[in-house]
Design an enzyme around this catalytic site. Structure first.
Site, PDB file in Angstrom:
ATOM      1  N   CYS A   1      -0.376  -2.609  -9.751  1.00 38.70           N
ATOM      2  CA  CYS A   1       0.858  -3.225 -10.238  1.00 38.70           C
ATOM      3  C   CYS A   1       1.598  -2.358 -11.248  1.00 38.70           C
ATOM      4  O   CYS A   1       2.742  -2.660 -11.596  1.00 38.70           O
ATOM      5  CB  CYS A   1       0.546  -4.585 -10.848  1.00 38.70           C
ATOM      6  SG  CYS A   1       0.094  -5.821  -9.600  1.00 38.70           S
TER       7      CYS A   1
ATOM      8  N   ASP B   1       6.493 -16.675  -9.909  1.00 43.03           N
ATOM      9  CA  ASP B   1       5.655 -15.797  -9.102  1.00 43.03           C
ATOM     10  C   ASP B   1       5.930 -15.894  -7.612  1.00 43.03           C
ATOM     11  O   ASP B   1       5.586 -14.990  -6.854  1.00 43.03           O
ATOM     12  CB  ASP B   1       4.185 -16.129  -9.373  1.00 43.03           C
ATOM     13  CG  ASP B   1       3.821 -15.929 -10.830  1.00 43.03           C
ATOM     14  OD1 ASP B   1       3.757 -14.766 -11.256  1.00 43.03           O
ATOM     15  OD2 ASP B   1       3.638 -16.918 -11.549  1.00 43.03           O
TER      16      ASP B   1
ATOM     17  N   ASP C   1       3.291  -9.404  -1.924  1.00 45.52           N
ATOM     18  CA  ASP C   1       2.898  -8.459  -2.961  1.00 45.52           C
ATOM     19  C   ASP C   1       2.117  -7.320  -2.312  1.00 45.52           C
ATOM     20  O   ASP C   1       1.175  -7.575  -1.546  1.00 45.52           O
ATOM     21  CB  ASP C   1       2.039  -9.136  -4.029  1.00 45.52           C
ATOM     22  CG  ASP C   1       2.187  -8.467  -5.394  1.00 45.52           C
ATOM     23  OD1 ASP C   1       2.074  -7.229  -5.439  1.00 45.52           O
ATOM     24  OD2 ASP C   1       2.423  -9.169  -6.384  1.00 45.52           O
TER      25      ASP C   1
ATOM     26  N   HIS D   1       2.352  -6.147   9.581  1.00 44.76           N
ATOM     27  CA  HIS D   1       3.284  -5.065   9.903  1.00 44.76           C
ATOM     28  C   HIS D   1       2.791  -3.776   9.262  1.00 44.76           C
ATOM     29  O   HIS D   1       2.224  -3.793   8.165  1.00 44.76           O
ATOM     30  CB  HIS D   1       4.683  -5.404   9.378  1.00 44.76           C
ATOM     31  CG  HIS D   1       5.733  -4.415   9.783  1.00 44.76           C
ATOM     32  ND1 HIS D   1       6.106  -4.220  11.091  1.00 44.76           N
ATOM     33  CD2 HIS D   1       6.480  -3.556   9.042  1.00 44.76           C
ATOM     34  CE1 HIS D   1       7.048  -3.287  11.146  1.00 44.76           C
ATOM     35  NE2 HIS D   1       7.291  -2.871   9.907  1.00 44.76           N
TER      36      HIS D   1
END
Length: 333
Positions: free
Chosen positions: A17, A54, A71, A143
């Site tokens: 992150c 979030d 995410d 994907h």
């Protein structure tokens, strides 16, 4: 094949992150988005961009709400299986942070196919699949793209009670603040990237689901929470207090921090993302009573951190409280 022959963190400009776009820049580019077209979309948008939450939440019918999030990030550790576990745990956390239960997830994989063996990508996906299985969440395809830099994560859909959502703007004066995981994984990941040292305690923190903490928060009737990830404890707390119109007062001595992280920050293993987090919150935060090292740990760019809940959660330390809005949005003592 020997997976550690390829140090995945060396193929990325940042880790986990900490590779996110800085929060101040991000708020600028998303400002004004979210408008509707000539016809209204189906369902009632309960949570969108306004509070910096979030995930997004839409009422389906009655008390049922669907939660949608995504995410993904660059390698935070060198081990591909652990990276997959961490990335999946982190993505699922957005649903838990809203008080929901993950239902189905899709893989998102970017892979430098001419640089890194596909056997490593298989290990990443295996780690993600095992975490989804632990969370009783379907993993159904996804994907992939050929990319010079490896990235992995999930798009997740979950379900929640529309009336019991955990959100940033529901904080009220008098509520205590609880934190369900220790801080410090950011500086340890930075040290891991620089030296190759492996910190098992950091991996354990990052692969622990926030499912039980979320369940306990909702069952206790709490309605305000967020998870602590790339913007750090201070960044996410600032967004929560700002959205709720209150001031958050933090007892820095009560905030749990991994022991090895205190050593790492003293030795300078601080990411650029952490320093940008601190720069972002500094104008709104009173940090006069704490050292620079403490401020950096509180701003440390976490990956798959814990829940920050306005209310008491069993087993989680109380690290502060919400009070009426004062001169600063956050005060650290």
């Amino acid at each position: 094949m020997e997976t550690m022959a390829h140090r995945l963190t060396q193929y990325a400009h940042g880790g986990g992150c900490a590779c996110k776009i800085p929060p101040g820049e991000l708020e600028e580019i998303v400002r004004g988005l979210g408008g509707t077209g000539p016809t209204a979309p189906a369902g009632e948008l309960l949570v969108g961009l306004d509070g910096g939450d979030d995930a997004a939440a839409v009422r389906l019918d009655g008390d049922r709400a669907v939660i949608a999030t995504t995410d993904f990030f660059t390698p935070v550790v060198d081990d591909p299986y652990d990276w997959g576990r961490i990335a999946a745990t982190n993505a699922l956390s957005d649903v838990y942070a809203m008080g929901g239960t993950p239902l189905v997830a899709l893989n998102l994989l970017c892979w430098p196919r001419e640089t890194l063996p596909f056997e490593l990508a298989s290990e990443v996906l295996r780690g993600g699949a095992e975490v989804c299985a632990e969370a009783n969440c379907h993993l159904a395809g996804g994907h992939s793209v050929d990319d010079p830099e490896p990235k992995y994560g999930l798009a997740v859909t979950g379900l929640a009670s529309a009336e019991a959502l955990l959100r940033n703007d529901a904080g009220r004066p008098g509520l205590p603040l609880s934190l369900t995981k220790p801080l410090g994984v950011g500086v340890l990941n930075t040290r891991h990237k620089a030296t190759g040292e492996v910190f098992g305690e950091a991996v354990e923190v990052m692969t622990t689901l926030n499912a039980e903490a979320a369940r306990q928060a909702v069952a206790a009737g709490h309605r305000c929470a967020t998870d602590v990830t790339g913007f750090g404890f201070l960044g996410h707390l600032y967004k929560l207090a700002r959205a709720s119109g209150v001031t958050a007062v933090v007892d820095s001595s009560a905030v749990p921090v991994l022991d090895a992280a205190r050593v790492a920050v003293r030795e300078g293993y601080v990411s650029g993302g952490t320093r940008r987090n601190l720069d972002w919150v500094r104008p709104y935060t009173d940090l006069t009573n704490v050292s620079t090292d403490t401020a950096l740990l509180l701003a440390d760019a976490q990956t798959s951190g814990g829940l920050l809940v306005a209310g008491e959660v069993p087993g989680a330390p109380v690290v502060g409280e919400l009070v009426p809005r004062g001169e600063h949005v956050v005060v650290v003592r």
